[in-house]
Structures are given as structure tokens and as C-alpha cells.
Design a protein around this motif. Structure first.
Motif, PDB file in Angstrom:
ATOM      1  N   ALA A  11       0.826  -1.205   0.000  1.00 30.38           N
ATOM      2  CA  ALA A  11       0.000   0.000   0.000  1.00 30.38           C
ATOM      3  C   ALA A  11       0.864   1.261   0.000  1.00 30.38           C
ATOM      4  O   ALA A  11       0.560   2.235  -0.703  1.00 30.38           O
ATOM      5  CB  ALA A  11      -0.945  -0.011   1.200  1.00 30.38           C
ATOM      6  N   ALA A  12       1.970   1.253   0.785  1.00 30.75           N
ATOM      7  CA  ALA A  12       2.854   2.416   0.813  1.00 30.75           C
ATOM      8  C   ALA A  12       3.524   2.635  -0.541  1.00 30.75           C
ATOM      9  O   ALA A  12       3.643   3.772  -1.014  1.00 30.75           O
ATOM     10  CB  ALA A  12       3.909   2.240   1.910  1.00 30.75           C
ATOM     11  N   ALA A  13       3.961   1.543  -1.195  1.00 26.58           N
ATOM     12  CA  ALA A  13       4.590   1.680  -2.512  1.00 26.58           C
ATOM     13  C   ALA A  13       3.612   2.238  -3.539  1.00 26.58           C
ATOM     14  O   ALA A  13       3.955   3.101  -4.355  1.00 26.58           O
ATOM     15  CB  ALA A  13       5.128   0.324  -2.969  1.00 26.58           C
ATOM     16  N   ILE A  14       2.365   1.762  -3.490  1.00 28.25           N
ATOM     17  CA  ILE A  14       1.354   2.278  -4.416  1.00 28.25           C
ATOM     18  C   ILE A  14       1.089   3.763  -4.153  1.00 28.25           C
ATOM     19  O   ILE A  14       0.938   4.561  -5.088  1.00 28.25           O
ATOM     20  CB  ILE A  14       0.061   1.454  -4.304  1.00 28.25           C
ATOM     21  CG1 ILE A  14       0.312   0.013  -4.786  1.00 28.25           C
ATOM     22  CG2 ILE A  14      -1.073   2.087  -5.105  1.00 28.25           C
ATOM     23  CD1 ILE A  14      -0.879  -0.897  -4.591  1.00 28.25           C
ATOM     24  N   GLY A  15       1.040   4.155  -2.872  1.00 34.16           N
ATOM     25  CA  GLY A  15       0.816   5.565  -2.556  1.00 34.16           C
ATOM     26  C   GLY A  15       1.937   6.456  -3.052  1.00 34.16           C
ATOM     27  O   GLY A  15       1.689   7.537  -3.610  1.00 34.16           O
ATOM     28  N   VAL A  16       3.194   6.013  -2.892  1.00 31.45           N
ATOM     29  CA  VAL A  16       4.334   6.806  -3.386  1.00 31.45           C
ATOM     30  C   VAL A  16       4.293   6.912  -4.900  1.00 31.45           C
ATOM     31  O   VAL A  16       4.541   7.981  -5.480  1.00 31.45           O
ATOM     32  CB  VAL A  16       5.650   6.171  -2.899  1.00 31.45           C
ATOM     33  CG1 VAL A  16       6.849   6.871  -3.541  1.00 31.45           C
ATOM     34  CG2 VAL A  16       5.753   6.261  -1.379  1.00 31.45           C
ATOM     35  N   LEU A  69       1.658   6.757  -6.919  1.00 27.54           N
ATOM     36  CA  LEU A  69       0.589   7.668  -7.333  1.00 27.54           C
ATOM     37  C   LEU A  69       0.961   9.123  -7.067  1.00 27.54           C
ATOM     38  O   LEU A  69       0.614  10.020  -7.845  1.00 27.54           O
ATOM     39  CB  LEU A  69      -0.707   7.308  -6.602  1.00 27.54           C
ATOM     40  CG  LEU A  69      -1.321   5.942  -6.965  1.00 27.54           C
ATOM     41  CD1 LEU A  69      -2.565   5.693  -6.128  1.00 27.54           C
ATOM     42  CD2 LEU A  69      -1.656   5.872  -8.444  1.00 27.54           C
ATOM     43  N   THR A  70       1.665   9.380  -5.973  1.00 28.25           N
ATOM     44  CA  THR A  70       2.094  10.748  -5.673  1.00 28.25           C
ATOM     45  C   THR A  70       3.065  11.272  -6.731  1.00 28.25           C
ATOM     46  O   THR A  70       2.963  12.412  -7.204  1.00 28.25           O
ATOM     47  CB  THR A  70       2.746  10.798  -4.289  1.00 28.25           C
ATOM     48  OG1 THR A  70       1.809  10.314  -3.307  1.00 28.25           O
ATOM     49  CG2 THR A  70       3.142  12.216  -3.927  1.00 28.25           C
ATOM     50  N   ILE A  71       4.016  10.414  -7.129  1.00 29.59           N
ATOM     51  CA  ILE A  71       4.983  10.825  -8.158  1.00 29.59           C
ATOM     52  C   ILE A  71       4.279  11.097  -9.485  1.00 29.59           C
ATOM     53  O   ILE A  71       4.567  12.078 -10.176  1.00 29.59           O
ATOM     54  CB  ILE A  71       6.069   9.743  -8.312  1.00 29.59           C
ATOM     55  CG1 ILE A  71       6.897   9.647  -7.017  1.00 29.59           C
ATOM     56  CG2 ILE A  71       6.976  10.046  -9.487  1.00 29.59           C
ATOM     57  CD1 ILE A  71       7.907   8.531  -7.028  1.00 29.59           C
ATOM     58  N   VAL A  72       3.348  10.222  -9.848  1.00 31.15           N
ATOM     59  CA  VAL A  72       2.608  10.426 -11.101  1.00 31.15           C
ATOM     60  C   VAL A  72       1.806  11.721 -11.054  1.00 31.15           C
ATOM     61  O   VAL A  72       1.757  12.488 -12.022  1.00 31.15           O
ATOM     62  CB  VAL A  72       1.692   9.213 -11.372  1.00 31.15           C
ATOM     63  CG1 VAL A  72       0.771   9.494 -12.561  1.00 31.15           C
ATOM     64  CG2 VAL A  72       2.528   7.976 -11.632  1.00 31.15           C
TER      65      VAL A  72
END
Length: 249
Positions: free
Chosen positions: A170-175, A177-180
Motif C-alpha cells: 500500500a505504501a509503494a502504491i501511494g508513493v 501515485l504521488t509521483i505520477v
């Protein structure tokens, strides 16, 4: 373990006929217990319809038909006596309500099981007949098979590890999405960017020139404008005097 299991089955099939005939006045449950492991426990319920029994004993059949414990009833008081030393402090007795219609019903719990505890356990009620002789009323018995410890699955993952894995994903997906989102926002800002232009005061209005009239057949005098401009400048003076050797200016 397999030999003991088959011995339990054969012993149950070959039990004396009197046990089957009188099983209506003495019952025991469950009949078969197999899902028990080392250091676990099992429970046996013994009930009877006898009006005034004087005792209850728990026995095991395969290992010498041994008596494990004996309960003595006297004026409503139950006295426990453990016969075998290996079962000391391992058996607990609970008197239950007569919800099934039986006059006496007890729950016997055996804990800290070992592989050697695999056997056929049965209850025997002691009572006095009409001639005041001691008689035993045996129940059908319960087959108990103790198994070794459950094998640990190599592929099993503890709950804590699974939770950490899910949180990491979940943390990797959040990071990501933030970068995108930041990249898309920068693209939009770059596309709509306009450089800042400083403030310039408005220019003063230009003086309007008087309209010039010209005759169609008269050549335009190029000096007319200069002469008119000079006439409108009072600070410029024309003089016919001479100034030394410089002549006329």
C-alpha cells in the motif's frame, strides 16, 4: 498408532453383550475422539438413570483394564480418589445439570495428553441391588486417539508478516501515485506558463500637427516647415549683425 487405532475398533465391536443391553440406563459421550493432540485435552460425559448410585469410576480397557479414578457419593458429597499416579492432577470433574433426564451426570476432563493415553475409556457406575450387593453398570465407552503435534506448514505465513507485506504494498502504491500526480501537474504548469512582464507606464500622447495645405500647381517649399517651426520658437532669434570674423550666423 495405527495398531492402537485398529485395536480400539475391534475392542468396541467385541464389547460384552451386557454392556449393550444395559446401555439404556447408563450413557457416555462422545463415542469417538480422534482430533486430540499431545498436551491437549478431551472431555467425556457420563450419565445414568440409576436412582441412588454409590460411586463412579473411569477405566481404560487396553492397558490392563486399569481403573483411573473413583468418585464416591455420600449424602450429596462427592469424594475424588485418583488411582493411577500418572493421572494425578490431570483429571477434573464437573457435575452437570440433569438436562437429559438422567439422575446423575458428570463431565470428566483429562488434560496434558500423551501418546500413551490412546485407549478406550469407559465409565462404570456402582450401585446396590435389592440384596445390597455391589453391582457395576458400565457404559459403552469412548475411543480416544492422541496424535503427535501438528506439522508446521512451510508455506504458511504468520498474520503479522502478511500485515507488513500488505502495508508495504500500500505504501509503494501511494508513493507511485504521488509521483505520477506531481509529474502530471508539472506538465500542466509548463504548458500554461506565461513569463511575467514588468509594468510600463503609458506613453504621453503625441502633439497633434496642424494640417498642411498645399496648392496643386505650386511646388512645395522644403524650407517652409523649417521656417514655420523657427517662427513658433520664440527662444531662437535672428539677427543681421556681424560677429567679428565669423560673419553672419
Amino acid at each position: 498408532m495405527n495398531a492402537k487405532w485398529w485395536s480400539c475398533v475391534l475392542a468396541l465391536l467385541c464389547m460384552p453383550a451386557e454392556v449393550t443391553l444395559i446401555s439404556g440406563t447408563a450413557s457416555q459421550s462422545p463415542l469417538f475422539i480422534s482430533n486430540v493432540w499431545i498436551n491437549s485435552s478431551f472431555e467425556i460425559k457420563c450419565a445414568t438413570f440409576l436412582p441412588h448410585p454409590i460411586g463412579l469410576s473411569l477405566n481404560r480397557r487396553f492397558l490392563g483394564n486399569e481403573q483411573i479414578l473413583y468418585l464416591h457419593f455420600s449424602d450429596g458429597v462427592v469424594t475424588k480418589n485418583t488411582i493411577l499416579d500418572k493421572f494425578q492432577n490431570r483429571i477434573s470433574i464437573t457435575k452437570e445439570h440433569q438436562d437429559s433426564g438422567a439422575n446423575y451426570q458428570f463431565k470428566l476432563k483429562l488434560s496434558r495428553l500423551e501418546l500413551e493415553d490412546t485407549d478406550l475409556y469407559y465409565c462404570s457406575w456402582t450401585y446396590l441391588d435389592e440384596q445390597y450387593n455391589n453391582c457395576d453398570l458400565k457404559s459403552n465407552g469412548s475411543i480416544v486417539i492422541v496424535r503427535e503435534a501438528r506439522p508446521v506448514k512451510e508455506c504458511s505465513v504468520p498474520t503479522v508478516d502478511m500485515t507488513l507485506i500488505y502495508l508495504s504494498i500500500a505504501a509503494a502504491i501511494g508513493v507511485f501515485l504521488t509521483i505520477v500526480g506531481l509529474f502530471v501537474r508539472c506538465r500542466r504548469l509548463k504548458k500554461n506558463f506565461q513569463p511575467f512582464r514588468g509594468y510600463a507606464p503609458p506613453l504621453p500622447p503625441r502633439p497633434s500637427r496642424p494640417p498642411q495645405t498645399s496648392r496643386p500647381n505650386q511646388p512645395r517649399n522644403i524650407y517652409t516647415h523649417q521656417q514655420q517651426t523657427a517662427d513658433h520658437r520664440p527662444y531662437m532669434m535672428a539677427s543681421t549683425k556681424t560677429y567679428g570674423n565669423f560673419g553672419n550666423l
